[in-house]
Design a protein around this motif. Structure first.
Motif, short mmCIF file in Angstrom:
data_model
loop_
_atom_site.label_atom_id
_atom_site.label_comp_id
_atom_site.label_asym_id
_atom_site.label_seq_id
_atom_site.Cartn_x
_atom_site.Cartn_y
_atom_site.Cartn_z
N SER A 48 5.79 4.61 4.37
CA SER A 48 5.55 4.34 3.08
C SER A 48 6.68 3.37 2.24
O SER A 48 6.11 2.39 1.31
CB SER A 48 5.75 5.89 2.22
N TYR A 49 7.76 3.42 2.60
CA TYR A 49 8.80 2.33 2.07
C TYR A 49 8.34 1.10 2.61
O TYR A 49 8.34 0.14 1.72
CB TYR A 49 10.24 2.64 2.44
N PHE A 61 5.34 0.12 0.56
CA PHE A 61 5.73 -0.17 -0.74
C PHE A 61 6.34 -1.69 -1.08
O PHE A 61 6.00 -2.52 -1.94
CB PHE A 61 6.64 0.74 -1.59
N ASP A 73 3.44 -4.14 -0.59
CA ASP A 73 2.57 -4.05 -1.87
C ASP A 73 3.34 -4.98 -3.01
O ASP A 73 2.68 -5.60 -3.75
CB ASP A 73 2.50 -2.66 -2.40
N GLY A 105 -0.67 0.17 -2.69
CA GLY A 105 0.46 0.94 -2.86
C GLY A 105 1.23 1.28 -1.46
O GLY A 105 1.21 0.40 -0.54
N TYR A 106 1.63 2.60 -1.30
CA TYR A 106 2.40 2.91 -0.02
C TYR A 106 1.40 2.76 1.14
O TYR A 106 1.90 2.68 2.26
CB TYR A 106 2.76 4.39 -0.11
N SER A 144 -0.06 0.13 1.98
CA SER A 144 -0.47 -1.06 2.37
C SER A 144 -0.11 -1.71 3.72
O SER A 144 -0.70 -2.57 4.18
CB SER A 144 0.56 -2.13 1.47
#
Length: 118
Positions: free
Chosen positions: A64-65, A68, A71, A79-80, A82
């Motif tokens: 997720s990082y 982000f 993105d 968003g996460y 991507s």
């Protein structure tokens, strides 16, 4: 015959971890693909999905990082998630997942051996 090279125990732990995760993933995909509606199969599938979730929470946080960051750089608007938009991102996810599961098994064997020896 004398053994020249001894394979470390942590390597076996990593391979066993990959094997177990692969078998659980295979079992879960069979249950989902066939659409088994029995309560026993649904319960086993829920347990397997829970195991996946518990083990892979740190991996999902890292993904997720990275998503982000992608993105923010490329303005994908997803968003996460991507990282999953690009084909190379999906390949990256698969490779990092295999490395993560191998390291998870190897680390658990190393920790077990230290506890056992002390």
């Amino acid at each position: 015959m004398k053994q020249i090279f001894k394979i470390p125990t942590w390597f076996y732990g990593g391979l066993v971890s990959l094997l177990i995760i692969g078998l659980l993933y295979y079992f879960n995909s069979i249950v989902q693909d066939r659409g088994l509606v029995g309560s026993v199969e649904q319960t086993l599938a829920a347990i397997v999905q829970g195991i996946f979730l518990i083990v892979t929470i740190p991996l999902y946080i890292v993904f997720s990082y990275i998503g982000f960051a992608l993105d923010a750089i490329l303005h994908t608007g997803v968003g996460y998630e991507s990282l999953g938009v690009f084909a190379s991102g999906i390949l990256f996810i698969k490779i990092v997942s295999v490395i993560y599961y191998f390291a998870f098994g190897a680390l658990s064997v190393v920790i077990y051996k230290k506890i056992k020896n002390s």
